[in-house]
Each structure stands twice: as C-alpha cells, then as structure tokens.
Motif scaffolding. Structure first.
Motif, PDB file in Angstrom:
ATOM      1  N   ALA A   1       0.834  -1.207   0.000  1.00  8.66           N
ATOM      2  CA  ALA A   1       0.000   0.000   0.000  1.00  8.66           C
ATOM      3  C   ALA A   1       0.869   1.258   0.000  1.00  8.66           C
ATOM      4  CB  ALA A   1      -0.938  -0.005   1.209  1.00  8.66           C
ATOM      5  N   LEU A   2       1.973   1.232   0.744  1.00  7.15           N
ATOM      6  CA  LEU A   2       2.894   2.374   0.728  1.00  7.15           C
ATOM      7  C   LEU A   2       3.536   2.551  -0.647  1.00  7.15           C
ATOM      8  CD1 LEU A   2       4.667   2.175   4.205  1.00  7.15           C
ATOM      9  CD2 LEU A   2       3.261   4.037   3.336  1.00  7.15           C
ATOM     10  N   VAL A   3       3.904   1.437  -1.273  1.00  8.57           N
ATOM     11  CA  VAL A   3       4.475   1.503  -2.625  1.00  8.57           C
ATOM     12  C   VAL A   3       3.451   2.120  -3.578  1.00  8.57           C
ATOM     13  CG1 VAL A   3       5.257   0.149  -4.605  1.00  8.57           C
ATOM     14  CG2 VAL A   3       6.115  -0.380  -2.319  1.00  8.57           C
ATOM     15  N   ALA A   4       2.216   1.653  -3.514  1.00 10.11           N
ATOM     16  CA  ALA A   4       1.170   2.172  -4.408  1.00 10.11           C
ATOM     17  C   ALA A   4       0.928   3.658  -4.168  1.00 10.11           C
ATOM     18  CB  ALA A   4      -0.124   1.385  -4.213  1.00 10.11           C
ATOM     19  N   SER A   5       0.920   4.085  -2.901  1.00 11.62           N
ATOM     20  CA  SER A   5       0.655   5.501  -2.611  1.00 11.62           C
ATOM     21  C   SER A   5       1.830   6.404  -2.982  1.00 11.62           C
ATOM     22  CB  SER A   5       0.282   5.695  -1.138  1.00 11.62           C
ATOM     23  OG  SER A   5       1.408   5.457  -0.305  1.00 11.62           O
ATOM     24  N   HIS A   6       3.022   5.836  -3.144  1.00 13.50           N
ATOM     25  CA  HIS A   6       4.194   6.633  -3.526  1.00 13.50           C
ATOM     26  C   HIS A   6       4.582   6.464  -4.998  1.00 13.50           C
ATOM     27  CE1 HIS A   6       4.530   7.198   0.772  1.00 13.50           C
ATOM     28  NE2 HIS A   6       5.314   8.221   0.485  1.00 13.50           N
ATOM     29  N   THR A   7       3.752   5.772  -5.762  1.00 14.03           N
ATOM     30  CA  THR A   7       4.016   5.636  -7.193  1.00 14.03           C
ATOM     31  C   THR A   7       3.519   6.884  -7.905  1.00 14.03           C
ATOM     32  OG1 THR A   7       3.870   3.232  -7.087  1.00 14.03           O
ATOM     33  CG2 THR A   7       3.569   4.248  -9.253  1.00 14.03           C
ATOM     34  N   GLN A   8       4.425   7.542  -8.606  1.00 10.95           N
ATOM     35  CA  GLN A   8       4.100   8.761  -9.341  1.00 10.95           C
ATOM     36  C   GLN A   8       3.837   8.421 -10.797  1.00 10.95           C
ATOM     37  OE1 GLN A   8       7.386  11.464  -8.765  1.00 10.95           O
ATOM     38  NE2 GLN A   8       7.510  10.993  -6.596  1.00 10.95           N
ATOM     39  N   ALA A   9       2.787   8.996 -11.338  1.00  9.83           N
ATOM     40  CA  ALA A   9       2.428   8.765 -12.744  1.00  9.83           C
ATOM     41  C   ALA A   9       3.362   9.551 -13.655  1.00  9.83           C
ATOM     42  CB  ALA A   9       0.983   9.189 -12.974  1.00  9.83           C
ATOM     43  N   PRO A  10       3.420   9.199 -14.929  1.00  9.46           N
ATOM     44  CA  PRO A  10       4.206  10.002 -15.876  1.00  9.46           C
ATOM     45  C   PRO A  10       3.713  11.448 -15.889  1.00  9.46           C
ATOM     46  CG  PRO A  10       3.548   7.927 -16.876  1.00  9.46           C
ATOM     47  CD  PRO A  10       2.827   8.031 -15.563  1.00  9.46           C
ATOM     48  N   LEU A  11       4.606  12.369 -16.176  1.00  4.80           N
ATOM     49  CA  LEU A  11       4.264  13.789 -16.227  1.00  4.80           C
ATOM     50  C   LEU A  11       3.167  14.018 -17.250  1.00  4.80           C
ATOM     51  CD1 LEU A  11       5.061  16.611 -15.161  1.00  4.80           C
ATOM     52  CD2 LEU A  11       6.685  16.750 -17.032  1.00  4.80           C
ATOM     53  N   TRP A  12       2.079  14.625 -16.824  1.00  8.32           N
ATOM     54  CA  TRP A  12       0.889  14.892 -17.643  1.00  8.32           C
ATOM     55  C   TRP A  12       0.316  13.608 -18.247  1.00  8.32           C
ATOM     56  CZ3 TRP A  12       4.670  18.721 -19.863  1.00  8.32           C
ATOM     57  CH2 TRP A  12       4.713  19.875 -19.085  1.00  8.32           C
ATOM     58  N   GLY A  13       0.646  12.486 -17.646  1.00  5.07           N
ATOM     59  CA  GLY A  13       0.149  11.209 -18.134  1.00  5.07           C
ATOM     60  C   GLY A  13       0.823  10.728 -19.404  1.00  5.07           C
ATOM     61  N   LEU A  14       1.829  11.473 -19.894  1.00  5.09           N
ATOM     62  CA  LEU A  14       2.457  11.149 -21.174  1.00  5.09           C
ATOM     63  C   LEU A  14       3.975  10.996 -21.121  1.00  5.09           C
ATOM     64  CD1 LEU A  14       0.524  13.748 -23.350  1.00  5.09           C
ATOM     65  CD2 LEU A  14       0.122  11.300 -23.272  1.00  5.09           C
ATOM     66  N   LEU A  15       4.626  11.850 -20.355  1.00  2.15           N
ATOM     67  CA  LEU A  15       6.086  11.921 -20.400  1.00  2.15           C
ATOM     68  C   LEU A  15       6.719  11.082 -19.300  1.00  2.15           C
ATOM     69  CD1 LEU A  15       6.467  15.753 -20.998  1.00  2.15           C
ATOM     70  CD2 LEU A  15       6.514  13.933 -22.693  1.00  2.15           C
ATOM     71  N   GLY A  16       7.564  10.153 -19.693  1.00  4.84           N
ATOM     72  CA  GLY A  16       8.264   9.324 -18.740  1.00  4.84           C
ATOM     73  C   GLY A  16       7.506   8.063 -18.400  1.00  4.84           C
ATOM     74  N   GLU A  17       7.952   7.437 -17.347  1.00  3.07           N
ATOM     75  CA  GLU A  17       7.386   6.169 -16.875  1.00  3.07           C
ATOM     76  C   GLU A  17       6.920   6.355 -15.437  1.00  3.07           C
ATOM     77  OE1 GLU A  17       7.169   3.228 -18.569  1.00  3.07           O
ATOM     78  OE2 GLU A  17       7.900   4.251 -20.352  1.00  3.07           O
ATOM     79  N   PRO A  18       6.018   5.509 -14.972  1.00  2.00           N
ATOM     80  CA  PRO A  18       5.686   5.548 -13.545  1.00  2.00           C
ATOM     81  C   PRO A  18       6.955   5.301 -12.730  1.00  2.00           C
ATOM     82  CG  PRO A  18       4.151   4.142 -14.728  1.00  2.00           C
ATOM     83  CD  PRO A  18       5.250   4.494 -15.683  1.00  2.00           C
TER      84      PRO A  18
END
Length: 193
Positions: free
Chosen positions: A158-175
């Motif tokens: 749950a901590l891993v899931a809450s600290h996972t950041q999405a790609p910038l604007w949903g497009l740039l980079g990887e989670p």
C-alpha cells in the motif's frame, strides 16, 4: 583602432551585465516564485534537519529499506560532484560481471524471491544519481522489507502504491517511485516490530 575599442568595451560590459547578472537573477527569482521547492533543491526536511533531496538518490543498503538503482559515482555512491555514467557498453564484460554480482546480492538478500529482477535494480542510470525506481523494482523488494520489519506485505504494498508517481501529464516518462520518500514513509508508518 581607438574608435573600435570603446564601443567593444561598452558592448562587452552591457552583455556581461545582461547575461552574467540580470538574466540569472531574473531566472532565479522566477524559479523561486513559481517553483520554490525545486529552486531550493527539492530538499526533504524532518524535525528541522535536512534528510535528503528528492532529486538525488541515496545509498540505502539495510534490508529494512528499499534499495535504489546502483550508483555509478566513486569513491562514494550518489556523489553529485562525481556524476556521470559508467560508460560501459552492453557487451562489455565488466558490465555483465557487475550486473551478475548485483543479481546475486539481491537473491542473497531475499532467497525466497524467485521473480525476475527488474533491470533498474542492477543497472545505473545515465547520471548515476537516479532517486527513483520503477514500481516493479519496488514491488520486487516489498516482501523482503515486510519480512525484515515484521509487518504485513499488504501494508508495504500500500505504501508503494501511494508513492508511485504517474508520468508527467500522463504522457512523459514512466511511472516511478522515489526511494527516499518511500523509505521515510516506511519508517513513519511501518516501524520495526
């Protein structure tokens, strides 16, 4: 010759002031106004003490913490003044040996884990300072961290899931997962039993 020297000197002084003082001060002022945390180095402060930056990885080696990507800096890991890649090609025997040794170390730390080792846990980033790992790399380590801390793996997941950041604007980079932020949250929410 004298006719050219004075305008050249004036132009040099004006351009020096513009590019050496005015422009840097304007950019720094705008950064501090619009992005104050990033302009200050994205530092994490706890109890009045700076514990790190979200922009530069740290050397976590204790099994109770998540480990980041290997650092390519020497003589100490994550040394920002020595940033640079390993410059080893994919067919270089030294890189192959280093990756094999890292895989063996991960397997030795968690012998029951038979999942494939995520590539970012055994290869350094281009700068050697990457503060983030993939969600797969965090999930790979979750069972070890939970076991060593004596907490349910679901709590760590749950901590891993809450600290996972999405790609910038949903497009740039990887989670991605910031290792320092995750470990600080882990220390606060899942202390050793």
């Amino acid at each position: 010759m004298n006719n050219l020297f004075r305008p050249a000197l004036v132009l040099f002084a004006l351009l020096g002031a513009l590019t050496g003082l005015i422009y840097p001060m304007a950019v720094t002022g705008a950064a501090k106004a619009f992005f104050p945390s990033q302009a200050a180095g994205s530092l994490i402060v706890q109890g009045g003490t700076t514990v790190g930056s979200t922009l530069i990885g740290q050397n976590f080696s204790d099994p109770k913490h998540f480990w980041g990507r290997p650092s390519a800096t020497a003589p100490q890991p994550y040394n920002a003044s020595a940033s640079g890649g390993s410059n080893l090609g994919p067919l270089n025997p030294a890189l192959v040996d280093a990756v094999k040794a890292r895989i063996e170390a991960l397997r030795a730390a968690d012998p029951g884990n038979t999942a494939p080792v995520p590539i970012d846990l055994v290869t350094a980033s281009a700068s050697g300072l990457d503060p983030d790992i993939s969600p797969a790399a965090a999930r790979y380590q979750a069972a070890r961290v939970a076991r060593v801390r004596g907490v349910p793996v679901e709590q760590v997941d749950a901590l891993v899931a809450s600290h996972t950041q999405a790609p910038l604007w949903g497009l740039l980079g990887e989670p991605r997962v910031n290792v320092l932020a995750l470990n600080l949250a882990l220390d606060g929410n899942a202390p050793m039993r």
